[in-house]
Design a protein around this motif. Sequence first.
Motif, PDB file in Angstrom:
ATOM      1  N   UNK A 110      85.044   9.751  41.708  1.00  0.00           N
ATOM      2  CA  UNK A 110      85.035   9.885  40.257  1.00  0.00           C
ATOM      3  C   UNK A 110      83.772   9.188  39.764  1.00  0.00           C
ATOM      4  N   UNK A 111      82.969   9.885  38.961  1.00  0.00           N
ATOM      5  CA  UNK A 111      81.690   9.310  38.543  1.00  0.00           C
ATOM      6  C   UNK A 111      81.342   9.769  37.131  1.00  0.00           C
ATOM      7  N   UNK A 112      80.864   8.828  36.340  1.00  0.00           N
ATOM      8  CA  UNK A 112      80.342   9.124  35.007  1.00  0.00           C
ATOM      9  C   UNK A 112      78.958   8.491  34.882  1.00  0.00           C
ATOM     10  N   UNK A 117      86.907   1.550  46.118  1.00  0.00           N
ATOM     11  CA  UNK A 117      85.929   0.665  45.476  1.00  0.00           C
ATOM     12  C   UNK A 117      85.557   1.238  44.123  1.00  0.00           C
ATOM     13  N   UNK A 118      85.178   0.325  43.229  1.00  0.00           N
ATOM     14  CA  UNK A 118      84.702   0.701  41.905  1.00  0.00           C
ATOM     15  C   UNK A 118      83.442  -0.105  41.616  1.00  0.00           C
ATOM     16  N   UNK A 119      82.420   0.565  41.105  1.00  0.00           N
ATOM     17  CA  UNK A 119      81.162  -0.101  40.760  1.00  0.00           C
ATOM     18  C   UNK A 119      80.672   0.439  39.427  1.00  0.00           C
ATOM     19  N   UNK A 120      80.242  -0.443  38.551  1.00  0.00           N
ATOM     20  CA  UNK A 120      79.614  -0.060  37.287  1.00  0.00           C
ATOM     21  C   UNK A 120      78.243  -0.719  37.208  1.00  0.00           C
ATOM     22  N   UNK A 121      77.271   0.026  36.721  1.00  0.00           N
ATOM     23  CA  UNK A 121      75.894  -0.478  36.651  1.00  0.00           C
ATOM     24  C   UNK A 121      75.258   0.009  35.360  1.00  0.00           C
ATOM     25  N   UNK A 181      82.445   2.384  31.252  1.00  0.00           N
ATOM     26  CA  UNK A 181      83.776   2.401  30.651  1.00  0.00           C
ATOM     27  C   UNK A 181      84.426   1.020  30.675  1.00  0.00           C
ATOM     28  N   UNK A 182      85.130   0.680  29.575  1.00  0.00           N
ATOM     29  CA  UNK A 182      85.785  -0.627  29.516  1.00  0.00           C
ATOM     30  C   UNK A 182      86.910  -0.713  30.536  1.00  0.00           C
ATOM     31  N   UNK A 183      87.542   0.422  30.825  1.00  0.00           N
ATOM     32  CA  UNK A 183      88.562   0.481  31.869  1.00  0.00           C
ATOM     33  C   UNK A 183      87.946   1.103  33.116  1.00  0.00           C
ATOM     34  N   UNK A 184      88.061   0.469  34.273  1.00  0.00           N
ATOM     35  CA  UNK A 184      87.457   1.017  35.486  1.00  0.00           C
ATOM     36  C   UNK A 184      87.936   2.433  35.782  1.00  0.00           C
ATOM     37  N   UNK A 185      87.009   3.257  36.267  1.00  0.00           N
ATOM     38  CA  UNK A 185      87.384   4.593  36.706  1.00  0.00           C
ATOM     39  C   UNK A 185      88.279   4.485  37.933  1.00  0.00           C
TER      40      UNK A 185
END
Length: 225
Positions: A82-84, A34-38, A20-24
Amino acid sequence: MAPKAAKKAPAKAPAKTTPPSQPLTTPGTGGRRAYVARATKETSIAAAINLDGTGKYDIKTGIGFLDHMLEQLSRHSLIDITLRAEGDLHIDYHHTTEDAGIVLGECLSKALGDRAGIRRYGSAHIPMDETLTEVALDASNRPYLIWKVNFSKPKLGTMDTELFKEWFQAFAQLGGLTLHVWNHYGDNNHHIVESCFKGLARALRVAVELDPRQLTAVPSTKGVL
């Protein structure tokens, strides 16, 4: 002569997306977050956690049983999640399952920071009807998994039972956990794996909790974890 049957069009892989362009986010304010995108060629996963939450979750991986287990993890650890996730489920569930463990493990480690003030150790015995599972962990930043869990069937629904070890391995590795999971006995495979996730949740709840007697101290004689 009978007409030739029309050829079937080849199945198309699901469209891939980037995180997502905006952090969850997780509900509320405050807490250790914490927020992590991979994103890889196989999966795209983003997750946000709050270690000081109330066990609220909003999880969508595309794998129903994995969603159910991660919801148990959140609810019984009181860690908001929260996870996608989107992955190559047209191949199998391996990459999405493993990478969900990687991202949540990274979130955990990031939220723990230098790990000062935490209780560090946690353990739990979880009974589920005929099943009993023991989980013990050390948030030591020295990853290691001992997995003494056996299943009598290769699948739970459409999910390969061998993938649960892959999730725990990834989560322990990226979360910096020495993690021991031991199913003492059980007949129902659903009960066995669910007791593993609930045991992890209850052990994590204790280990990441802040100890009011040493809020600024790292729980190690080395002074660092």
